[in-house]
Scaffold this motif. Sequence first.
Motif, PDB file in Angstrom:
ATOM      1  N   CYS A 332     -32.265  22.060  -9.818  1.00 11.67           N
ATOM      2  CA  CYS A 332     -31.861  22.374 -11.530  1.00 11.67           C
ATOM      3  C   CYS A 332     -32.376  21.138 -12.502  1.00 11.67           C
ATOM      4  CB  CYS A 332     -30.215  21.926 -11.370  1.00 11.67           C
ATOM      5  SG  CYS A 332     -29.710  23.851 -10.705  1.00 11.67           S
ATOM      6  N   ALA A 333     -32.210  19.944 -12.128  1.00 10.90           N
ATOM      7  CA  ALA A 333     -32.429  19.019 -13.216  1.00 10.90           C
ATOM      8  C   ALA A 333     -34.078  19.372 -13.627  1.00 10.90           C
ATOM      9  CB  ALA A 333     -32.330  17.500 -12.624  1.00 10.90           C
ATOM     10  N   HIS A 334     -35.007  19.387 -12.513  1.00 10.03           N
ATOM     11  CA  HIS A 334     -36.492  19.420 -12.711  1.00 10.03           C
ATOM     12  C   HIS A 334     -36.500  20.901 -13.411  1.00 10.03           C
ATOM     13  CE1 HIS A 334     -37.708  15.850 -10.535  1.00 10.03           C
ATOM     14  NE2 HIS A 334     -36.868  16.090  -9.516  1.00 10.03           N
ATOM     15  N   ALA A 335     -35.836  21.723 -12.955  1.00 11.99           N
ATOM     16  CA  ALA A 335     -35.819  23.150 -13.601  1.00 11.99           C
ATOM     17  C   ALA A 335     -35.742  22.961 -15.076  1.00 11.99           C
ATOM     18  CB  ALA A 335     -34.938  24.159 -12.677  1.00 11.99           C
ATOM     19  N   CYS A 336     -34.897  22.452 -15.486  1.00  7.17           N
ATOM     20  CA  CYS A 336     -34.023  22.225 -16.893  1.00  7.17           C
ATOM     21  C   CYS A 336     -35.413  21.497 -17.575  1.00  7.17           C
ATOM     22  CB  CYS A 336     -33.240  21.385 -17.136  1.00  7.17           C
ATOM     23  SG  CYS A 336     -31.628  22.208 -16.521  1.00  7.17           S
ATOM     24  N   LYS A 337     -36.002  20.329 -16.928  1.00  5.81           N
ATOM     25  CA  LYS A 337     -36.955  19.762 -17.729  1.00  5.81           C
ATOM     26  C   LYS A 337     -38.468  20.438 -17.974  1.00  5.81           C
ATOM     27  CE  LYS A 337     -35.308  15.171 -16.491  1.00  5.81           C
ATOM     28  NZ  LYS A 337     -35.014  14.306 -15.465  1.00  5.81           N
TER      29      LYS A 337
END
Lengths: 467, 467
Positions: A332-337
């Motif tokens: 999720c975190a990477h996906a948001c970035k």
Amino acid sequence: MNTHTAKPAAPRDLEAARDALARLLGDRFSTGSSVLDQHGRDESWHRPQRPDGVCFPETTEEISEICKICFAHEVPIVAFGAGSSVEGALIPTSGGIVVSTERMQQLLNVDTANFDCTVQPGMRRIALNEALRDSGLFFPVDPGADASIGGMTATRASGTNAMRYGTMADAVRGLVVVLADGRILRTGTRARKSAAGYDLTHLFVGSEGTLGFVTEITLRLFPLPEETDTAISSFDTLDDAVNAAVAIQQCGLPAARLELLDDVMIDAVNAFSGTDLPLRPHLFIEFHGSRPANDHAIELVGEIVKDMGGSDFEWARTQEDRNRLWKARHDCAHACKNYRRPKRLLTCDVCVPLSALAESIARARADARENGFDAPILGHVGDGNYHMVLLVDPDDADEVARAQGVADRLVDHAIEVGGTSTGEHGVGIGKRKHMVHEHGEVAVDLMRDIKGLLDPRNLMNPGKVLP
Amino acid sequence: MNTHTAKPAAPRDLEAARDALARLLGDRFSTGSSVLDQHGRDESWHRPQRPDGVCFPETTEEISEICKICFAHEVPIVAFGAGSSVEGALIPTSGGIVVSTERMQQLLNVDTANFDCTVQPGMRRIALNEALRDSGLFFPVDPGADASIGGMTATRASGTNAMRYGTMADAVRGLVVVLADGRILRTGTRARKSAAGYDLTHLFVGSEGTLGFVTEITLRLFPLPEETDTAISSFDTLDDAVNAAVAIQQCGLPAARLELLDDVMIDAVNAFSGTDLPLRPHLFIEFHGSRPANDHAIELVGEIVKDMGGSDFEWARTQEDRNRLWKARHDCAHACKNYRRPKRLLTCDVCVPLSALAESIARARADARENGFDAPILGHVGDGNYHMVLLVDPDDADEVARAQGVADRLVDHAIEVGGTSTGEHGVGIGKRKHMVHEHGEVAVDLMRDIKGLLDPRNLMNPGKVLP
């Protein structure tokens, strides 16, 4: 009512402080340009600011000496762990000295019969669990970043399994804290519970470095779960997903994680990870228990999910299958970035009563959309805590203003329904403005009085937490 | 360091205070002889003392007015709930006004989706659970007495199932507190977790009425367990029993209660209840979970018990059989009061790290015996907390001195091994002398400073907690 206005006894004498720190620490005191830059920034979107020097102490006694020096010369002190704050808490907005815990990363003691351990504040949580690997115990608090235990103590951090194992508020048994004037304070006990006097431990947990400098933390540990089972399901609506989460908890099932991803987050994850999940809200559920307990729980969950109109129900026991199911959540975190290529993330962090969760999320999504944001939502729905991630270009003043408006309205409503502006990230710089709304004048006045008592010269991480 | 010495602004004006309280409360302010007597004693062996008047308020606002009156006239205030304190915390040792919560026993709100409720401080814990009966939820903190929630908040109470469900420190989500000068403070949030500022809730929980008057408590509730299973076993030695308790926890089994009765306690119970249990240390174990989870747990416990040389292993699922097995445990308090016909009980309450529990108990038993006491021992071994009950005639000065010596040495050793003088009963009057040993000078100084900040005239339950 006592008031302790921050009246400096004398003006700041930075040169004298720096000289004394250099004598104390030798080359473990630095004013090098890149060192100053590294220690003036965090993971938030608040503007970085260089400190006037960075210390790398190795002991509680050295930190005590540093505090005495800074106290004598009216120089602010800001603690720095892993630098993973997302609220600006570690940015030296008044200048001063940053004290890094980089050289204090040791595990000092483990007592498996007592289910506890003692660590230095710079130790990272993943390194702690690696060190505990053969003990049969683990430290469960798992915020998104590989944060330092000191930083996690400072923000009262939590993570995906707080619903089962608690937050740092539950994990910390005792502390060693250096006070503003250099006195060394010990709080708590290694006993599992105590009724002996005022709870000083909880005063410092979540105080974001504004009341004292934490130099040792004694933590509660848990036995590793016998078995871990994972289930996922998608739902027609967010309401259905949230109601399923509440029902799962009302049954007293041994859930350790209950994570919600909305359809926008799923879209971001599909784009980043190459997965092909349907664009619907998803619940990710994890159980910790014995084989019979988990089998029973998964069966019940299957029924609950069906009752709530859920689809695509999948269940995994093996490490490999669980990793496949959780991949979406992990990314999720990477996906948001990577989603829409933003420059920075403004991550909301409200926590509301479960009875208000579906409504809070629905309002947040609508408001974000109206203001032109496709903002992914990731929720620790077991706790009522969710993150809506606003993707902004900090150089676009209009976009920043719109994002801030959405975030502020989200917090206002969360407070109105009995919740909090921040479930786990802390107040830092940007949420000070909500403190009076959330707590009321009397409580904020009392917090100011306590701050004045412990830090009469306002040198411990000034400009954070209190408005 | 700020010091706030208790300098009265003026001498105490009891007459003016009593007049004002009578005008405020009418016949809900009493100076009747039996009312004064009832409100000057608790369940401890500390000498009773009559207050100068007793108030029976019905609202937070009335308590605020009472505090303003007492503050203006320098009159101490002592809160009174169920009167079940065992440490003298509610005895008005400086005279003054007792404020009873007898007319504040309402359940104000229940939110089953959010797993919380809000109560007035006088509500008793058994009445709370009766009121919650149809909600599917329960309030788990179960000290021996049917205490008031306000009193339990004041002492950071716990009970037999704290190992699973936590203590009042874990149960209290938020408070309404009236401060010494009458200001009304709200702490906490209805969200399950918060990182927003200083933790004021935990400052008041366990402060024994010395920092403010709690007038509302918001509590975390839990789903009723699906199934409850009970097992008992006897052991050759206390060490074996304690080691079995540690092993049970290391396996991560869903134990909710782990209670130890030593052979002296068993003797007392047999005498009182007419049971015929062998005179050996016994463990009473309770599991809360699903049918499959409990079946699995009981099976594993049977193996652990066998490994530790345990005997007389019995297991019960039905309410009737469980009542039969637990009868011995339930009768402990009465059994002590009837054992050797003492006049009063001096109940020790240390809590130590589990790794030191067997040693602490062994030393305590030996010291008691050397000093002529057959002192039953009852332990919440899941937490490392145990009660050794010294049976004394308060008119026998030599016996009292010997008992106090045993109790003090027990506390000294508990502190030396990293434990606490009181796991759940509170400091009250008699344990103030241990505070510096347990916490150190810096911590006790900080507690005094906080007391001085919140209660500059030292009117809130003076003479308790702090030495």
